[in-house]
Design an enzyme around this catalytic site. Sequence first.
Site, PDB file in Angstrom:
ATOM      1  N   GLU A 114     -11.917 -17.149 -42.946  1.00 33.57           N
ATOM      2  CA  GLU A 114     -12.121 -18.139 -44.003  1.00 33.57           C
ATOM      3  C   GLU A 114     -11.614 -19.456 -43.437  1.00 33.57           C
ATOM      4  OE1 GLU A 114     -11.588 -20.647 -46.166  1.00 33.57           O
ATOM      5  OE2 GLU A 114     -10.264 -19.640 -47.616  1.00 33.57           O
TER       6      GLU A 114
ATOM      7  N   LYS B  85       1.255 -11.744 -40.159  1.00 33.17           N
ATOM      8  CA  LYS B  85       2.043 -12.899 -39.726  1.00 33.17           C
ATOM      9  C   LYS B  85       1.896 -14.029 -40.724  1.00 33.17           C
ATOM     10  CE  LYS B  85       1.543 -16.467 -36.950  1.00 33.17           C
ATOM     11  NZ  LYS B  85       2.418 -17.442 -37.644  1.00 33.17           N
TER      12      LYS B  85
ATOM     13  N   CYS C 205      -8.745 -24.841 -49.464  1.00 36.02           N
ATOM     14  CA  CYS C 205      -9.949 -24.843 -48.622  1.00 36.02           C
ATOM     15  C   CYS C 205     -11.175 -25.290 -49.401  1.00 36.02           C
ATOM     16  CB  CYS C 205     -10.197 -23.438 -48.079  1.00 36.02           C
ATOM     17  SG  CYS C 205      -8.817 -22.844 -47.118  1.00 36.02           S
TER      18      CYS C 205
ATOM     19  N   GLU D 155     -12.292 -32.131 -43.392  1.00 40.74           N
ATOM     20  CA  GLU D 155     -11.344 -31.625 -44.376  1.00 40.74           C
ATOM     21  C   GLU D 155      -9.995 -32.306 -44.154  1.00 40.74           C
ATOM     22  OE1 GLU D 155     -11.551 -27.541 -45.130  1.00 40.74           O
ATOM     23  OE2 GLU D 155      -9.948 -27.607 -46.589  1.00 40.74           O
TER      24      GLU D 155
END
Lengths: 121, 507
Positions: free
Chosen positions: B263, B189, B302, B403
């Site tokens: 992750e 997906k 990331c 983040e």
Amino acid sequence: MVLSDEAADWLRRLTEMHGPLMFHQSGGCCDGSSPMCYPDGEFRTGSADVHLGDLVVDGLDAPIAFWMSANQYEYWKHTQLTVDVVKGRGSGFSVEAPEGIRFLIRSRLFTDQESAALGLL
Amino acid sequence: MTIFAAPGQDGSPVTYKSRYEHYIGGEWVPPAKGQYFENPSPVTGENFTEIARGTADDVERALDAAHGAAPAWGRTSPAERANILNKIADRVEANLELLAVAESWDNGKAVRETLGADMPLVIDHFRYFAGALRAQEGSVSVIDDDTIAYHFHEPLGVVAQIIPWNFPILMATWKLAPALAAGNTVVLKPAEQTPASIHVFLELIHDLLPPGVLNIVNGFGVEAGKPLASSNRVAKVAFTGETTTGRLIMQYASENIIPVTLELGGKSPNVFFADVASSKDDFYDKALEGFTMFALNQGEVCTCPSRALIQASIYDDFLADATARTKAIKLGNPLDTETMMGAQASNDQFEKILAYIDIGQAEGAKVLTGGARAELDGDLAGGYYIQPTIFEGDNKMRIFQEEIFGPVVSVTRFDDYADAMKIANDTLYGLGAGVWSRDINTAYRAGREIQAGRVWTNNYHAYPAHAAFGGYKNSGIGRENHKMMLDHYQQTKNLLVSYSPSKLGFF
């Protein structure tokens, strides 16, 4: 925890579609640092989580619980969080994404007086 | 200098179709419920195609196709599967410019990066896993003179992969190449923010794979991702994203007793020791570029080096030079090869970054440059552009701990080595880190002491195949980009064989 009027309006509509709801604040990559909204109980909270508060929405039978990981809370606890809504596209498995909107957290620093009253100092 | 025409315009290397369906069992099939969603380009904010809006029915259909194809695909020889991966790489190489422009348009990133990094890395990863598969061996253990343990690698079967939006084709490749090499079939997906470019890739390579080996179901997380991740018909779920969804996927996986690789991002420290500035030479110049790497891919990585830690004795001068370097970033039309930084990938991402710039200022961090949206003209006026931003503050502030996933770096100083390590490790995450020093002993010790899966030492943001990538702490589970990834997509079959004709004597 505070709720913008527009977010409250969306929570009423989403509750009609999905039943009672909950929030868990995300951290990390991509769609992280965003509040994720799930059917209540979909996300299993545990001892690693803090129950920050309950969002009271006019017209809903029960308030909507707002959770966050305990380790993340340590860095967030000096700020007041407002759940708001912006136009947007998805993220994670949060229920509002297909509606073309995204919940967003806006933050305000507590004053020293507020922090003292909340027992954070 | 080249400015590519927008997809579909005269002279553009790529044209998007007006609609993309699911890809199931080797065919493009409309969604069961007949619904589609609009897909805007972050470059202009305008819709350019519509995408099938998948639901549980579509996921089941894709799982049927994947299960149908799995036994035969798992039995193909390693040479045959490796050849197919190499052919995929060749197709991408022959169409690099087309894919680079398609990717830039769907994601908003500068075409300079898709031409020079994203697509070359896609090619490299397919070739790497083709080679890694050919070189993979099982093992033989001698238990005693008559007893041998054979270890075989077997595919898991059907795996689910949920892809992020920051490097749409490359992140799909990171997961697809090892999964297909290992003999699995896949239901994938794509992210709903960047659902289109993967279909351009697919149109180029679909004839190379047997029907059902790769299936793509588009749609929203709650409608398509959740039925896929929670299905009891998948043998593994691989996900790149954020922590809450990562936890939710682990919860689903616990119900089905299947493995996950996750992750989940980071808040990577980039540590500059004083000796970096002992000479204003090429190395110093490289270190300044290393600081400015926070703006790569608009900060939507990331491993964005979003915390810069600079030793106090060089702090003022280094930061002044780094600020000047940041101010030289050319922000603009992503399809211009001179552009260094393009658009943020979506409106909600854009709004979130601005909300973080607000909280940074409220917490008392000082803006050294940037700190606002970038107003561009003409067609780009509706796009999602933010100025590269440097904050100066303290590691306890939220902009140092969360983040932001934007072109925002938070800078602080440290006194000595111990102070640097304390600040670097004062984070919930452990995905990436940077260490800059001319002293190999300092660089080595720091690299070992920082709790992160990847420590770039005197470089940053390189992602070659054959270097393991993955997180410590809240940054996830598992590794990517390395031959060990084959193990993440394989079962171990042990045949324990007795070559003795004699009975044991127990019964």
